[in-house]
Design a protein around this motif. Structure first.
Motif, PDB file in Angstrom:
ATOM      1  N   ILE B 151       0.871  -1.177   0.000  1.00  0.00           N
ATOM      2  CA  ILE B 151       0.000   0.000   0.000  1.00  0.00           C
ATOM      3  C   ILE B 151       0.903   1.219   0.000  1.00  0.00           C
ATOM      4  CG2 ILE B 151      -1.819   1.213   1.223  1.00  0.00           C
ATOM      5  CD1 ILE B 151      -2.543  -1.457   2.528  1.00  0.00           C
ATOM      6  N   ASP B 152       0.812   1.974  -1.064  1.00  0.00           N
ATOM      7  CA  ASP B 152       1.673   3.135  -1.231  1.00  0.00           C
ATOM      8  C   ASP B 152       1.232   4.251  -0.290  1.00  0.00           C
ATOM      9  OD1 ASP B 152       2.726   5.076  -4.168  1.00  0.00           O
ATOM     10  OD2 ASP B 152       3.387   5.046  -2.090  1.00  0.00           O
ATOM     11  N   VAL B 153       2.115   4.690   0.570  1.00  0.00           N
ATOM     12  CA  VAL B 153       1.807   5.812   1.458  1.00  0.00           C
ATOM     13  C   VAL B 153       2.739   6.987   1.175  1.00  0.00           C
ATOM     14  CG1 VAL B 153       0.796   4.396   3.272  1.00  0.00           C
ATOM     15  CG2 VAL B 153       3.233   4.860   3.313  1.00  0.00           C
ATOM     16  N   THR B 154       3.288   7.007  -0.040  1.00  0.00           N
ATOM     17  CA  THR B 154       4.161   8.127  -0.414  1.00  0.00           C
ATOM     18  C   THR B 154       3.347   9.400  -0.477  1.00  0.00           C
ATOM     19  OG1 THR B 154       5.390   6.557  -1.777  1.00  0.00           O
ATOM     20  CG2 THR B 154       5.872   8.882  -2.081  1.00  0.00           C
ATOM     21  N   SER B 155       3.876  10.465   0.091  1.00  0.00           N
ATOM     22  CA  SER B 155       3.165  11.733   0.045  1.00  0.00           C
ATOM     23  C   SER B 155       4.081  12.794  -0.552  1.00  0.00           C
ATOM     24  CB  SER B 155       2.703  12.144   1.439  1.00  0.00           C
ATOM     25  OG  SER B 155       3.807  12.252   2.321  1.00  0.00           O
ATOM     26  N   LEU B 156       3.510  13.960  -0.812  1.00  0.00           N
ATOM     27  CA  LEU B 156       4.297  15.060  -1.360  1.00  0.00           C
ATOM     28  C   LEU B 156       5.483  15.350  -0.443  1.00  0.00           C
ATOM     29  CD1 LEU B 156       1.475  17.551  -2.420  1.00  0.00           C
ATOM     30  CD2 LEU B 156       2.685  15.917  -3.851  1.00  0.00           C
ATOM     31  N   GLN B 157       6.564  15.697  -1.030  1.00  0.00           N
ATOM     32  CA  GLN B 157       7.824  16.023  -0.354  1.00  0.00           C
ATOM     33  C   GLN B 157       8.628  14.791   0.039  1.00  0.00           C
ATOM     34  OE1 GLN B 157       6.943  18.991   2.753  1.00  0.00           O
ATOM     35  NE2 GLN B 157       7.348  20.518   1.196  1.00  0.00           N
ATOM     36  N   ASP B 158       8.087  13.612  -0.159  1.00  0.00           N
ATOM     37  CA  ASP B 158       8.891  12.423   0.076  1.00  0.00           C
ATOM     38  C   ASP B 158       9.878  12.250  -1.067  1.00  0.00           C
ATOM     39  OD1 ASP B 158       6.205  10.440   1.538  1.00  0.00           O
ATOM     40  OD2 ASP B 158       7.721  11.705   2.463  1.00  0.00           O
ATOM     41  N   LYS B 159      11.096  11.834  -0.741  1.00  0.00           N
ATOM     42  CA  LYS B 159      12.098  11.623  -1.788  1.00  0.00           C
ATOM     43  C   LYS B 159      12.147  10.166  -2.214  1.00  0.00           C
ATOM     44  CE  LYS B 159      15.080  15.447  -0.373  1.00  0.00           C
ATOM     45  NZ  LYS B 159      14.064  16.033   0.506  1.00  0.00           N
TER      46      LYS B 159
END
Lengths: 153, 291
Positions: B151-159
């Motif tokens: 489950i992708d929990v990548t959010s804005l500002q993540d590198k």
């Protein structure tokens, strides 16, 4: 840096950066008023009213110790502008005071930031098996943009 | 480091499952009971019950299961629940036995005698509830895969991409075995794997223990096995002129998946003072762990 990605993007409400935003978007439109006459051979218009609407996807995320601060907020900062509960004999209504100042940033530069006032028009809280709990929201800009995307000096 | 060959492991399966299986309902009439053959006819049994199944028969009728003599209960009286292994004939008639071996071999000397009754039909419900695991015979190959949803929990500002670390766990597998419909009662026949998918109303769930290493095969190894409930999704047979008939069974897991290390396959943990209803001999109940 010539290209921009979500790595540098963010969303602020009343100068509080909202944690864990998956995406945001804003669409600006203008009504065109037709000035066609019966002898027209091609459509002509004059611009009418412009407006903007947008959306964002917030993650249902609770700030943990070390993440809290005066300049940081979670999804409730936005959700509570539309999701109201009854208080006393009144309450439950969305008021003019629920208008928010939003900053949509593609990067930290002023030129890469859109600033406006908006009303949150919808928020959907959902959860399903195997999926992250997210809150998609929609907003409508109230008045002109306070600040638009500009060319770099 | 040691390499283990495939012949250190095996498959054990249990026909009933802790996961919810369906129930079939029927009304047993006097004509459904044949006291000469000691068989009772149950509607839908032929599509759902297979020889060797251990079934729980229950009724809410005040007379109880009157077609079974009271001597089969410790109280000496007819009661409203009864458990037995069954042998199913071509017409769907059930003959009841006390042991799996007697049921699959249809040993008439060990059958449970039935009796006639009078009055209205007796409404009964049947469900398969096996309590012990049997080794599946003729297994040539099995594979088992477990996977965890990302489950992708990548959010804005993540590198970097971030994934939620507790997604849903699921499993699937395939069993290949040489076809056989006979059994002495020690092992389950591969025919059962083809039959499981045919349970129309009860469903095709079963409990399975997939042994990587089995102490009963080699006393010097640990018991290491995956234990889960599974649902048969596909079956296939292959018949070639120059080879034995082979079966392929695909399954997916339903519910909990455990990788068990070191424990006996039928261990019981009990921490309260409630009574245990023992349905098998005490040597089954007492399982000791030495550490």
């Amino acid at each position: 840096m010539a290209f921009y990605t979500g790595r540098t993007g963010s969303l602020k409400i009343e100068d509080k950066e909202i944690a864990k935003i998956r995406d945001w978007s804003i669409e600006t439109t203008v009504e065109l008023l037709s000035t066609r006459t019966i002898d027209s051979v091609a459509s002509t218009f004059v611009p009418g009213i412009s407006g903007a609407t947008g959306s964002a996807t917030l993650m249902y995320y609770r700030l943990e110790a070390g993440e809290t601060g005066a300049n940081v907020g979670d999804f409730t900062e936005i959700l509570h502008k539309i999701q109201k509960e009854k208080t006393g004999t009144q309450g439950g209504a969305v008021k003019e005071s629920d208008r928010v100042k939003m900053k949509l940033k593609l990067a930290d530069n002023v030129e890469d930031t859109i600033v406006f006032f908006a009303y949150i028009t919808s928020a959907t809280v959902s959860t399903s098996t195997g999926e992250l709990a997210v809150i998609p929201i929609n907003f409508t800009v109230d008045g002109p943009l306070e600040q638009r995307i500009a060319s770099l000096p | 480091m040691t390499f283990f060959l495939g012949n250190y492991g095996n498959i054990r399966l249990r026909r009933g499952t802790d996961a919810q299986l369906g129930v079939i309902s029927s009304a047993v009439q006097l004509d459904d009971v044949n006291v000469n053959l000691n068989r009772v006819g149950i509607d839908a049994a032929i599509e759902n019950i297979f020889t060797g199944d251990r079934v729980d028969i229950e009724t809410t009728d005040a007379r109880g299961l009157e077609f079974i003599p009271g001597t089969n209960w410790s109280s000496g009286n007819v009661e409203d629940t009864f458990s037995a292994f069954v042998n199913v004939n071509a017409a769907g008639g059930l003959r009841l036995f006390d042991t799996f071996t007697a049921a699959v071999n249809n040993e008439r000397s060990d059958e449970i005698a039935l009796q006639t009754f009078v009055g209205d039909p007796i409404e009964v419900t049947l469900k398969v509830r096996d309590v012990s695991y049997n080794i599946l015979g003729n297994v040539t190959n099995y594979e088992f895969n477990t996977s965890r949803d990302s489950i992708d929990v990548t959010s804005l500002q993540d590198k970097f991409k971030h994934q939620y670390n507790a997604g849903l766990l699921s499993g699937s597998g395939r069993i290949e075995c040489g076809f056989d419909y006979t059994t002495t009662g020690i092992t389950e026949s591969p025919l059962l794997m083809l039959q499981l998918i045919q349970r129309l109303d009860l469903g095709s769930a079963f409990d399975i223990a997939l042994y990587l290493t089995d102490q009963e095969v080699d006393p010097d190894v640990e018991n290491i096995f995956y234990q889960t409930a599974a649902v048969v999704t596909n079956t296939g047979i292959s018949i070639e002129a120059q080879n034995y008939i082979s079966c392929t069974v695909d399954f997916v897991t339903t519910g909990e998946i455990q990788l068990v290390i070191g424990k006996p396959s039928d261990y019981i943990l009990k921490e309260d003072d409630d009574r245990i209803r023992v349905e098998q001999g005490l040597d089954y109940l007492l399982q000791e762990v030495t550490d």
